[in-house]
Design a protein around this motif. Structure first.
Motif, PDB file in Angstrom:
ATOM      1  N   SER A 124       0.851  -1.182   0.000  1.00 49.76           N
ATOM      2  CA  SER A 124       0.000   0.000   0.000  1.00 49.76           C
ATOM      3  C   SER A 124       0.892   1.240   0.000  1.00 49.76           C
ATOM      4  N   LEU A 125       0.532   2.224  -0.823  1.00 49.38           N
ATOM      5  CA  LEU A 125       1.350   3.422  -0.997  1.00 49.38           C
ATOM      6  C   LEU A 125       0.523   4.675  -0.721  1.00 49.38           C
ATOM      7  N   ARG A 126       1.185   5.647  -0.114  1.00 47.00           N
ATOM      8  CA  ARG A 126       0.545   6.933   0.132  1.00 47.00           C
ATOM      9  C   ARG A 126       1.230   7.994  -0.723  1.00 47.00           C
ATOM     10  N   THR A 127       0.462   8.708  -1.543  1.00 46.26           N
ATOM     11  CA  THR A 127       1.063   9.693  -2.436  1.00 46.26           C
ATOM     12  C   THR A 127       1.545  10.908  -1.659  1.00 46.26           C
ATOM     13  N   VAL A 128       2.648  11.480  -2.159  1.00 46.80           N
ATOM     14  CA  VAL A 128       3.207  12.689  -1.575  1.00 46.80           C
ATOM     15  C   VAL A 128       3.849  13.494  -2.694  1.00 46.80           C
ATOM     16  N   ARG A 129       3.777  14.796  -2.608  1.00 45.43           N
ATOM     17  CA  ARG A 129       4.418  15.664  -3.594  1.00 45.43           C
ATOM     18  C   ARG A 129       5.887  15.822  -3.202  1.00 45.43           C
ATOM     19  N   VAL A 173       1.215  -3.924  -6.046  1.00 50.83           N
ATOM     20  CA  VAL A 173       0.641  -2.832  -5.255  1.00 50.83           C
ATOM     21  C   VAL A 173      -0.870  -3.008  -5.238  1.00 50.83           C
ATOM     22  N   GLY A 174      -1.433  -3.066  -4.041  1.00 53.24           N
ATOM     23  CA  GLY A 174      -2.867  -3.291  -3.918  1.00 53.24           C
ATOM     24  C   GLY A 174      -3.672  -2.045  -3.639  1.00 53.24           C
ATOM     25  N   ARG A 175      -2.981  -0.981  -3.155  1.00 50.81           N
ATOM     26  CA  ARG A 175      -3.731   0.221  -2.790  1.00 50.81           C
ATOM     27  C   ARG A 175      -2.829   1.432  -2.874  1.00 50.81           C
ATOM     28  N   VAL A 176      -3.351   2.522  -3.426  1.00 48.95           N
ATOM     29  CA  VAL A 176      -2.691   3.819  -3.393  1.00 48.95           C
ATOM     30  C   VAL A 176      -3.681   4.812  -2.800  1.00 48.95           C
ATOM     31  N   ILE A 215       8.664   1.824  -9.498  1.00 55.92           N
ATOM     32  CA  ILE A 215       7.290   1.380  -9.675  1.00 55.92           C
ATOM     33  C   ILE A 215       7.042   1.157 -11.159  1.00 55.92           C
ATOM     34  N   GLY A 216       6.377   0.059 -11.476  1.00 55.13           N
ATOM     35  CA  GLY A 216       6.075  -0.288 -12.856  1.00 55.13           C
ATOM     36  C   GLY A 216       4.604  -0.633 -13.005  1.00 55.13           C
ATOM     37  N   PHE A 217       4.140  -0.638 -14.257  1.00 58.20           N
ATOM     38  CA  PHE A 217       2.717  -0.809 -14.536  1.00 58.20           C
ATOM     39  C   PHE A 217       2.542  -1.750 -15.730  1.00 58.20           C
ATOM     40  N   PHE A 218       1.692  -2.750 -15.584  1.00 57.76           N
ATOM     41  CA  PHE A 218       1.323  -3.613 -16.706  1.00 57.76           C
ATOM     42  C   PHE A 218       0.060  -3.046 -17.344  1.00 57.76           C
ATOM     43  N   ASP A 219       0.124  -2.772 -18.671  1.00 59.18           N
ATOM     44  CA  ASP A 219      -1.052  -2.232 -19.351  1.00 59.18           C
ATOM     45  C   ASP A 219      -1.741  -3.263 -20.239  1.00 59.18           C
ATOM     46  N   GLY A 220      -1.377  -4.535 -20.079  1.00 56.48           N
ATOM     47  CA  GLY A 220      -1.973  -5.601 -20.876  1.00 56.48           C
ATOM     48  C   GLY A 220      -1.074  -6.079 -21.990  1.00 56.48           C
ATOM     49  N   ASP A 261      -3.605  -3.102 -15.450  1.00 56.17           N
ATOM     50  CA  ASP A 261      -3.952  -4.456 -15.013  1.00 56.17           C
ATOM     51  C   ASP A 261      -3.308  -4.793 -13.675  1.00 56.17           C
ATOM     52  N   THR A 262      -2.056  -4.374 -13.504  1.00 53.50           N
ATOM     53  CA  THR A 262      -1.319  -4.619 -12.270  1.00 53.50           C
ATOM     54  C   THR A 262      -0.251  -3.539 -12.127  1.00 53.50           C
ATOM     55  N   VAL A 263      -0.059  -3.086 -10.912  1.00 51.32           N
ATOM     56  CA  VAL A 263       1.019  -2.158 -10.571  1.00 51.32           C
ATOM     57  C   VAL A 263       1.959  -2.892  -9.615  1.00 51.32           C
ATOM     58  N   PHE A 264       3.256  -2.668  -9.756  1.00 46.03           N
ATOM     59  CA  PHE A 264       4.207  -3.374  -8.902  1.00 46.03           C
ATOM     60  C   PHE A 264       5.380  -2.473  -8.531  1.00 46.03           C
ATOM     61  N   VAL A 265       6.095  -2.874  -7.488  1.00 41.38           N
ATOM     62  CA  VAL A 265       7.304  -2.162  -7.068  1.00 41.38           C
ATOM     63  C   VAL A 265       8.477  -3.132  -7.094  1.00 41.38           C
ATOM     64  N   SER A 266       9.684  -2.573  -7.258  1.00 43.93           N
ATOM     65  CA  SER A 266      10.884  -3.408  -7.300  1.00 43.93           C
ATOM     66  C   SER A 266      12.052  -2.658  -6.684  1.00 43.93           C
TER      67      SER A 266
END
Length: 262
Positions: free
Chosen positions: A117-122, A232-235, A170-175, A219-224
């Motif tokens: 779970s991630l909390r956004t910050v500027r 990542v399940g929640r932002v 952080i990476g993102f799968f777009d299909g 589709d899925t967001v992940f961290v490495s």
């Protein structure tokens, strides 16, 4: 989360005395890398050495010999710590002609496999492409996020543009492909290892601007990071999709990356 107590700390292959650490304690200027060691092997050793050499040239105007780095890591591991987390910091004491190398040996660590779970910050790291010791902002925002019940802070710029977390890419799968943020960030070693390995499995990478508002579309967001990978399940208060097949591919791809002898 505070780092584990060091098992051993050395500077230039010797004891980390107060005199040897004085400059680093007083002057917040240097660069580093962090690696997981198992059986005196690590993933992406060549990338770690290249990172250190490039940062040394940028910060101190001279290269850093890879054999010297490996010698210091091996010495700090000794015969008693075949598995460890290594944090290696490079700095140059006042009036010294050459840099010094600090090696901190801590217990091995793996990223939790559970959704993060991630909390956004500027916040955007200064000189973001360098893994440097100026990390007050990252530590502060991560601590605030943890106190609020999150695992980490998600760093964003103007307009909610995502760059990285306080301690991970952080990476993102777009299909069809893997999307990495087109923003100021540190190209992490695990990110660099995953990119070609995922492409070999039919998931090529590309860069583009990703905003916080775009997150539900993936589709899925992940961290490495050096500890591994995790979905990542929640932002903030938004739950994100997690595709089990993509997560399985992500884990299998990471586990397939070979280990290099230090």
């Amino acid at each position: 989360m505070a780092p584990a107590t060091p098992l051993r700390v050395e500077v230039d292959g010797g004891p980390a005395t107060a005199d040897r650490l004085q400059h680093l304690a007083l002057v917040n200027y240097g660069h580093l890398t962090v690696m997981q060691v198992r059986g005196r092997r690590t993933r992406g050793l060549g990338l770690h050495l290249a990172r250190l050499d490039a940062a040394n040239r940028e910060l101190f105007g001279t290269g850093l010999d890879g054999d010297r780095v490996r010698d210091h890591i091996r010495h700090a591991l000794g015969d008693d710590f075949p598995d460890a987390t290594i944090r290696l910091v490079v700095f140059r004491p006042d009036e010294a002609e050459d840099v010094s190398i600090l090696v901190i040996v801590r217990p091995p660590h793996d990223m939790p496999a559970a959704p993060q779970s991630l909390r956004t910050v500027r916040y955007e790291r200064p000189v973001a492409h360098v893994k440097h010791v100026g990390s007050f902002g990252q530590i502060h925002h991560r601590s605030v996020a943890e106190r609020a019940g999150f695992d980490d802070a998600l760093l964003t710029g103007p307009g909610g543009v995502i760059s990285e977390t306080s301690i991970a890419n952080i990476g993102f799968f777009d299909g069809d492909s893997v999307v990495w943020p087109d923003a100021p960030l540190l190209p992490g070693i695990t990110m660099q290892l995953l990119e070609p390995a995922l492409a070999a499995r039919g998931l090529p990478s590309r860069r583009r601007t990703v905003r916080v508002a775009d997150l539900p579309s993936f589709d899925t967001v992940f961290v490495s990071n050096s500890g591994g990978v995790a979905p990542v399940g929640r932002v903030d208060d938004v739950s994100l999709s997690i595709d089990p097949g993509l997560v399985k591919t992500l884990f299998e791809t990471y586990e397939s990356v070979p280990w290099d002898v230090i």
